[in-house]
Write a protein that holds these residues in place. Structure first.
Motif, PDB file in Angstrom:
ATOM      1  N   LYS A   1       0.836  -1.204   0.000  1.00  0.00           N
ATOM      2  CA  LYS A   1       0.000   0.000   0.000  1.00  0.00           C
ATOM      3  C   LYS A   1       0.874   1.259   0.000  1.00  0.00           C
ATOM      4  CE  LYS A   1      -2.755   2.828   3.053  1.00  0.00           C
ATOM      5  NZ  LYS A   1      -1.715   3.775   3.412  1.00  0.00           N
ATOM      6  N   PRO A   2       0.501   2.268  -0.796  1.00  0.00           N
ATOM      7  CA  PRO A   2       1.231   3.546  -0.751  1.00  0.00           C
ATOM      8  C   PRO A   2       1.189   4.120   0.672  1.00  0.00           C
ATOM      9  CG  PRO A   2      -0.348   3.504  -2.564  1.00  0.00           C
ATOM     10  CD  PRO A   2      -0.622   2.296  -1.756  1.00  0.00           C
ATOM     11  N   THR A   3       2.335   4.469   1.211  1.00  0.00           N
ATOM     12  CA  THR A   3       2.397   4.900   2.620  1.00  0.00           C
ATOM     13  C   THR A   3       1.809   6.292   2.839  1.00  0.00           C
ATOM     14  OG1 THR A   3       4.642   5.736   2.269  1.00  0.00           O
ATOM     15  CG2 THR A   3       4.437   3.486   3.087  1.00  0.00           C
ATOM     16  N   SER A   4       1.796   7.115   1.808  1.00  0.00           N
ATOM     17  CA  SER A   4       1.361   8.505   1.970  1.00  0.00           C
ATOM     18  C   SER A   4      -0.152   8.674   1.836  1.00  0.00           C
ATOM     19  CB  SER A   4       2.059   9.398   0.936  1.00  0.00           C
ATOM     20  OG  SER A   4       1.702   8.989  -0.379  1.00  0.00           O
ATOM     21  N   LEU A   5      -0.858   7.634   1.423  1.00  0.00           N
ATOM     22  CA  LEU A   5      -2.293   7.724   1.197  1.00  0.00           C
ATOM     23  C   LEU A   5      -3.076   7.098   2.336  1.00  0.00           C
ATOM     24  CD1 LEU A   5      -1.352   8.507  -1.655  1.00  0.00           C
ATOM     25  CD2 LEU A   5      -3.070   6.940  -2.585  1.00  0.00           C
TER      26      LEU A   5
ATOM     27  N   HIS B   1       2.097  -7.482  -9.334  1.00  0.00           N
ATOM     28  CA  HIS B   1       2.747  -7.114  -8.061  1.00  0.00           C
ATOM     29  C   HIS B   1       3.732  -5.966  -8.309  1.00  0.00           C
ATOM     30  CE1 HIS B   1       5.125  -7.457  -4.376  1.00  0.00           C
ATOM     31  NE2 HIS B   1       6.203  -7.701  -5.111  1.00  0.00           N
ATOM     32  N   HIS B   2       4.543  -6.106  -9.363  1.00  0.00           N
ATOM     33  CA  HIS B   2       5.547  -5.074  -9.665  1.00  0.00           C
ATOM     34  C   HIS B   2       4.889  -3.762 -10.088  1.00  0.00           C
ATOM     35  CE1 HIS B   2       8.522  -8.092  -9.102  1.00  0.00           C
ATOM     36  NE2 HIS B   2       8.276  -8.738 -10.225  1.00  0.00           N
ATOM     37  N   ILE B   3       3.835  -3.835 -10.916  1.00  0.00           N
ATOM     38  CA  ILE B   3       3.153  -2.615 -11.376  1.00  0.00           C
ATOM     39  C   ILE B   3       2.541  -1.872 -10.195  1.00  0.00           C
ATOM     40  CG2 ILE B   3       1.223  -1.709 -12.737  1.00  0.00           C
ATOM     41  CD1 ILE B   3       1.719  -4.125 -14.684  1.00  0.00           C
ATOM     42  N   LEU B   4       1.863  -2.604  -9.309  1.00  0.00           N
ATOM     43  CA  LEU B   4       1.247  -1.969  -8.139  1.00  0.00           C
ATOM     44  C   LEU B   4       2.300  -1.290  -7.261  1.00  0.00           C
ATOM     45  CD1 LEU B   4      -1.472  -4.600  -7.201  1.00  0.00           C
ATOM     46  CD2 LEU B   4      -1.887  -2.233  -7.927  1.00  0.00           C
ATOM     47  N   ASN B   5       3.470  -1.910  -7.126  1.00  0.00           N
ATOM     48  CA  ASN B   5       4.536  -1.288  -6.335  1.00  0.00           C
ATOM     49  C   ASN B   5       5.110  -0.045  -7.022  1.00  0.00           C
ATOM     50  OD1 ASN B   5       4.316  -3.015  -4.172  1.00  0.00           O
ATOM     51  ND2 ASN B   5       5.993  -4.351  -4.807  1.00  0.00           N
ATOM     52  N   LYS B   6       5.215  -0.092  -8.375  1.00  0.00           N
ATOM     53  CA  LYS B   6       5.671   1.102  -9.107  1.00  0.00           C
ATOM     54  C   LYS B   6       4.678   2.246  -8.927  1.00  0.00           C
ATOM     55  CE  LYS B   6       7.966  -1.467 -12.823  1.00  0.00           C
ATOM     56  NZ  LYS B   6       7.754  -1.968 -14.204  1.00  0.00           N
ATOM     57  N   ILE B   7       3.388   1.926  -9.042  1.00  0.00           N
ATOM     58  CA  ILE B   7       2.355   2.950  -8.885  1.00  0.00           C
ATOM     59  C   ILE B   7       2.367   3.508  -7.461  1.00  0.00           C
ATOM     60  CG2 ILE B   7      -0.153   3.339  -8.838  1.00  0.00           C
ATOM     61  CD1 ILE B   7      -0.344   1.382 -11.232  1.00  0.00           C
ATOM     62  N   ALA B   8       2.557   2.624  -6.470  1.00  0.00           N
ATOM     63  CA  ALA B   8       2.635   3.075  -5.072  1.00  0.00           C
ATOM     64  C   ALA B   8       3.790   4.056  -4.890  1.00  0.00           C
ATOM     65  CB  ALA B   8       2.799   1.882  -4.137  1.00  0.00           C
ATOM     66  N   ASP B   9       4.941   3.746  -5.487  1.00  0.00           N
ATOM     67  CA  ASP B   9       6.090   4.656  -5.397  1.00  0.00           C
ATOM     68  C   ASP B   9       5.770   6.007  -6.037  1.00  0.00           C
ATOM     69  OD1 ASP B   9       7.591   2.748  -4.091  1.00  0.00           O
ATOM     70  OD2 ASP B   9       8.662   2.080  -5.896  1.00  0.00           O
ATOM     71  N   LEU B  10       5.118   5.986  -7.199  1.00  0.00           N
ATOM     72  CA  LEU B  10       4.778   7.229  -7.896  1.00  0.00           C
ATOM     73  C   LEU B  10       3.776   8.064  -7.099  1.00  0.00           C
ATOM     74  CD1 LEU B  10       4.529   5.737 -11.493  1.00  0.00           C
ATOM     75  CD2 LEU B  10       6.225   7.415 -10.736  1.00  0.00           C
ATOM     76  N   LEU B  11       2.864   7.386  -6.408  1.00  0.00           N
ATOM     77  CA  LEU B  11       1.916   8.087  -5.542  1.00  0.00           C
ATOM     78  C   LEU B  11       2.640   8.697  -4.338  1.00  0.00           C
ATOM     79  CD1 LEU B  11      -0.921   5.441  -5.742  1.00  0.00           C
ATOM     80  CD2 LEU B  11      -1.227   7.842  -6.362  1.00  0.00           C
ATOM     81  N   ASP B  12       3.545   7.938  -3.746  1.00  0.00           N
ATOM     82  CA  ASP B  12       4.283   8.427  -2.581  1.00  0.00           C
ATOM     83  C   ASP B  12       5.235   9.564  -2.943  1.00  0.00           C
ATOM     84  OD1 ASP B  12       3.031   6.752  -0.772  1.00  0.00           O
ATOM     85  OD2 ASP B  12       4.537   5.156  -0.944  1.00  0.00           O
ATOM     86  N   GLU B  13       5.703   9.561  -4.187  1.00  0.00           N
ATOM     87  CA  GLU B  13       6.596  10.637  -4.648  1.00  0.00           C
ATOM     88  C   GLU B  13       5.820  11.871  -5.097  1.00  0.00           C
ATOM     89  OE1 GLU B  13       8.688   8.666  -7.782  1.00  0.00           O
ATOM     90  OE2 GLU B  13       9.683   7.265  -6.399  1.00  0.00           O
ATOM     91  N   GLY B  14       4.488  11.760  -5.163  1.00  0.00           N
ATOM     92  CA  GLY B  14       3.670  12.885  -5.585  1.00  0.00           C
ATOM     93  C   GLY B  14       3.568  13.060  -7.088  1.00  0.00           C
ATOM     94  N   VAL B  15       4.106  12.097  -7.846  1.00  0.00           N
ATOM     95  CA  VAL B  15       4.016  12.162  -9.311  1.00  0.00           C
ATOM     96  C   VAL B  15       2.578  11.877  -9.752  1.00  0.00           C
ATOM     97  CG1 VAL B  15       4.841  11.164 -11.488  1.00  0.00           C
ATOM     98  CG2 VAL B  15       6.424  11.452  -9.560  1.00  0.00           C
TER      99      VAL B  15
END
Length: 337
Positions: free
Chosen positions: A115-119, A286-300
């Motif tokens: 899960k994205p940590t910032s959301l 699994h990999h796509i969801l983690n990439k998207i989570a990173d992009l969400l946490d980075e604010g992209v």
């Protein structure tokens, strides 16, 4: 555990279109996680299956649907290696298994992300199905290469919906495309621009609207509304050697011959293909969801959450389905337990 399901495919207004009931907590298989769910989201696939899965029949056991969830891992199968008990996760699930409209769910670890940590949980719950769908249609089906394709044009039919909203963001922020999205109401036009659309055009007269925006033809087209209804329009607007992709299916065969003169490619996208067929690359989700989570946490990227209902109940699911069926949804709806 508490669950919400249905025994017959009834109009959403009817009393038993959803029913609350108790059922046994599921037991995880070798590659499964048992997740205690905290928030879910609703998608058009939910109401389409509710409308069709029990037509002219009454199921003995209520069917549990729902394909977006956020929760905490409670138990793991013997072959699980990607997650541990206590991990916060998010995922879109598997059409062949019990859905997320319940307190607990089992899900194969290979289609689950951190899960994205910032959301918040509600903000994260609206992402998996639409995020996976948009990512796969852009990068697995059309195979857009941000270096090679940067600056090319993409037309997104259905820009303000759940998939359209995240597809606009991915097309703009990750692929570097010039994004044209369809919308016709002031609130949907505003929403598409907030997601990053460069141009918003009117789907009611799409060819004229796209050309008024300065595009005789476009490099890529994504259909998130109705393949048949837009087929002739897409064939007219696509550039020679362009690519059209759709998620909507088709009641009648599409006339592929209309694309032959321009050597245009066409692709279907179904986010469940990998899990339904247990494909060799199933872990890609699994990999796509983690990439998207990173992009969400980075604010992209940003969440596409628009409305949140409180509590797992038949009434809240009815409200959410009714809004989706109206075709006027903007962004996504979450239900926080």
């Amino acid at each position: 555990m508490k669950a919400i399901g249905f025994k017959s495919s009834l109009p959403i207004e009817e009393k038993d279109s959803f029913i609350e009931f108790e059922t046994a907590k599921p037991i995880p298989g070798a590659h499964d996680l048992l997740v205690k769910i905290d928030a879910i989201s609703v998608n058009p696939v939910d109401f389409k299956i509710r409308q069709s899965a029990a037509k002219d029949t009454v199921l003995e056991t209520p069917k549990i649907i729902g394909w977006d969830a956020v929760g905490i891992v409670q138990a793991v199968g013997e072959k699980v290696t990607l997650f541990e008990v206590g991990d916060p996760v998010y995922y879109a699930g598997d059409l062949t298994k019990q859905g997320s409209n319940a307190e607990f769910q089992i899900v194969d670890e290979r289609i689950v992300g951190n899960k994205p940590t910032s959301l918040t949980n509600a903000e994260a719950a609206v992402i998996p199905l639409t995020g996976l769908t948009a990512w796969e249609i852009l990068f697995d089906r059309i195979r857009i290469n941000p270096e090679k394709d940067k600056g090319k044009s993409i037309l997104i039919i259905g820009g303000a919906g759940g998939v359209g909203s995240i597809a606009i963001q991915l097309s703009k922020k990750i692929a570097g495309l010039t994004v044209i999205a369809t919308a016709s109401r002031p609130e949907t036009i505003k929403w598409c621009k907030q997601q990053g659309a460069d141009f918003v055009v009117d789907h009611k007269d799409l060819v004229a609207s796209v050309r008024e925006a300065g595009f005789q033809h476009v490099d890529f087209i994504l259909d998130f509304v109705d393949t048949n209804a837009y087929w002739d329009i897409m064939a007219e607007l696509i550039k020679p050697q362009g690519h059209i992709a759709s998620i909507t299916g088709s009641a009648e065969p599409v006339v592929l011959n209309k694309l032959k003169g321009k050597s245009v490619s066409f692709s279907w996208e179904l986010m469940y293909t990998r899990s339904m067929f247990q494909t060799e690359d199933m872990i890609e989700q699994h990999h796509i969801l983690n990439k998207i989570a990173d992009l969400l946490d980075e604010g992209v990227l940003k969440t596409t959450l628009k409305e949140t209902y409180k509590g797992l109940s038949a009434e809240n699911l009815k409200k959410a389905h009714q809004l989706l069926e109206s075709g006027k949804t903007i962004g996504k709806i979450a239900i926080k337990y």
